[in-house]
Design a protein around this motif. Structure first.
Motif, mmCIF file in Angstrom:
data_model
loop_
_atom_site.group_PDB
_atom_site.id
_atom_site.type_symbol
_atom_site.label_atom_id
_atom_site.label_comp_id
_atom_site.label_asym_id
_atom_site.label_seq_id
_atom_site.Cartn_x
_atom_site.Cartn_y
_atom_site.Cartn_z
ATOM 1 N N VAL A 284 0.750 -1.202 0.030
ATOM 2 C CA VAL A 284 -0.031 0.042 -0.064
ATOM 3 C C VAL A 284 0.834 1.164 -0.002
ATOM 4 N N GLU A 285 0.643 2.175 -1.198
ATOM 5 C CA GLU A 285 1.328 3.310 -1.185
ATOM 6 C C GLU A 285 0.638 4.520 -1.159
ATOM 7 N N GLY A 286 0.723 5.369 -0.161
ATOM 8 C CA GLY A 286 -0.210 6.456 0.297
ATOM 9 C C GLY A 286 0.315 7.982 -0.533
ATOM 10 N N GLU A 287 -0.424 8.653 -0.860
ATOM 11 C CA GLU A 287 0.069 9.985 -1.528
ATOM 12 C C GLU A 287 0.698 10.612 -0.384
ATOM 13 N N ASP A 288 0.643 10.467 0.955
ATOM 14 C CA ASP A 288 1.247 10.955 2.066
ATOM 15 C C ASP A 288 2.548 10.440 2.501
ATOM 16 N N GLY A 289 2.775 9.555 1.634
ATOM 17 C CA GLY A 289 4.355 8.836 1.679
ATOM 18 C C GLY A 289 4.173 7.470 2.610
ATOM 19 N N PHE A 290 3.256 7.244 2.959
ATOM 20 C CA PHE A 290 2.985 5.989 3.700
ATOM 21 C C PHE A 290 3.268 4.771 2.883
ATOM 22 N N ARG A 291 3.905 3.726 3.645
ATOM 23 C CA ARG A 291 3.870 2.626 2.834
ATOM 24 C C ARG A 291 3.874 1.310 3.810
ATOM 25 N N LEU A 292 3.004 0.255 3.184
ATOM 26 C CA LEU A 292 2.830 -0.825 4.081
ATOM 27 C C LEU A 292 2.932 -2.035 3.151
#
Length: 398
Positions: A284-292
């Motif tokens: 999961v890659e978020g537009e906020d830079g988060f990565r799971l």
């Protein structure tokens, strides 16, 4: 996902490329949904011989039929896949669809020990993410975290049930996790699934939700498993946690069922044993830079795929056009995204990639269901379309 790179498009193929038999569906403007064979030199429309994927899957040897089928080349994989994302799509050119059509979309739940425990936590938290951490610790103290060796319905499982009941720790999720009967439910209406590079939907009122990366097996009306693909059984943890009676609302929303990219039919390169050994990865890659990142190994499933199929179809229930069955996931993300102890939930614009070595990659961007492309092409529209194309009366029309 309005600008898909050739590298990203190539990733949707299995690691062994086109060594196996891959089938998909494509929307052809001015024509309609078409069954396509994915080959080295492009995508070939084989609808004149096999108008529906369900009809093709029902054959004795679907892989052999696809290899022998002739068809019109409609473009390269890069051209068609690159035109699939809703943003910037050229509506005059073909784009990819989910690879299933008339099959009923079923899903098995609580088939892994880890996800079973997370369902118990959801239930006890009543959909409150902030309460989950403390409840998780208590549940693990009572039942432990390694139930993968416990055979559902066995004498050992029933003995554990008696202990948990005596301690007041029993749950409806433990019932289907270690009891004799599997949880099998209808995930979404026939023809409603979205495919790779399309937007996937979350109910706009949900504040605690997650992806569920799964293998999806393709099953005939006779109960034969003939192939597999990937799926995202998008889940609303807050809705289902408040009440199991909200399962349909938690699971079935516009664009909340993603399947693809292609069906890989069984042949000498791919079999049910390969499915049993599959590890599904999630990013999961978020537009906020988060990565799971996470993974789910079918080797740790509590119920074999054939057992799940047998509990879905038989004298008690028939599926004349076959069905696609999500096998469940062991992945239940608990990594905090915002506040400590609040766990994971999606944000608008998250890109979810679900992949497996022999099945390729399913890629979707998450949006509120109300903002995803509306589902308008149902069964009656498909039958009308096939009739207009002179395909409805062929022996493989589904």
């Amino acid at each position: 996902m309005d600008h898909l790179s050739s590298t990203m498009i190539a990733r949707i193929l299995p690691d062994d490329g086109l060594q196996g038999v891959l089938v998909g569906r494509v929307w052809r403007p001015g024509i309609g949904p078409s069954v396509v064979a994915v080959r080295e030199d492009g995508l070939f429309d084989i609808s004149s011989t096999y108008p529906t994927v369900s009809g093709l899957a029902a054959l004795e040897n679907p892989a052999h039929a696809v290899k022998a089928a002739k068809g019109e080349r409609i473009g390269s994989l890069e051209e068609v896949a690159g035109n699939t994302a809703p943003d910037g799509r050229d509506a005059s050119k073909p784009w990819l669809l989910a690879p299933i059509d008339l099959q009923v979309i079923k899903a098995a739940g609580v088939t892994f020990a880890v996800s079973m425990l997370e369902r118990v936590i959801e239930e006890r938290a009543r959909g409150d993410a902030s309460a989950a951490a403390a409840i998780r610790a208590e549940v693990l103290r009572l039942v432990g975290d390694d139930l993968s060796r416990l055979k559902p319905g066995s004498a050992e499982a029933m003995a554990l049930k008696e202990v948990l009941v005596a301690q007041g720790a029993w749950s409806q999720y433990l019932e289907v996790g270690i009891g004799p009967d599997a949880e099998v439910f209808t995930k979404a209406p026939t023809l409603s699934a979205v495919g790779t590079f399309m937007d996937a939907g979350l109910h706009p009122k949900s504040t605690w939700n997650n992806p569920e990366p799964e293998v999806v097996v393709i099953v005939t009306a006779q109960g034969r498993i003939v192939g597999a693909t990937l799926g995202n059984d998008v889940n609303l943890r807050d809705f289902e946690g408040r009440s199991a009676l909200l399962l349909s609302k938690a699971k079935d929303n516009n664009a909340s069922c993603s399947v693809g990219p292609f069906i890989r039919f069984f042949d000498e390169t791919f079999s049910l044993d390969d499915v049993r050994q599959t590890t599904v990865t999630l990013t999961v890659e978020g537009e906020d830079g988060f990565r799971l990142e996470g993974s789910s190994s079918i080797t740790k499933i509590s119920r074999d795929p054939e057992d799940l199929v047998a509990q879905t179809i038989g004298p008690h229930h028939q599926y004349p056009d076959g069905f696609a069955l999500f096998l469940g996931t062991m992945f239940a993300p608990t990594q905090d995204r915002n506040e400590a102890g609040m766990g994971f939930t999606h944000k608008r614009g998250d890109t979810v990639t679900i992949a497996a070595p022999k099945l390729g990659a399913l890629v979707n961007r998450m949006k509120p269901s109300s903002e995803c492309e509306p589902w308008t092409f149902g069964i009656s529209a498909l039958m009308s379309n096939l009739a207009q194309r002179g395909l409805i009366n062929t022996r493989q029309a589904g």
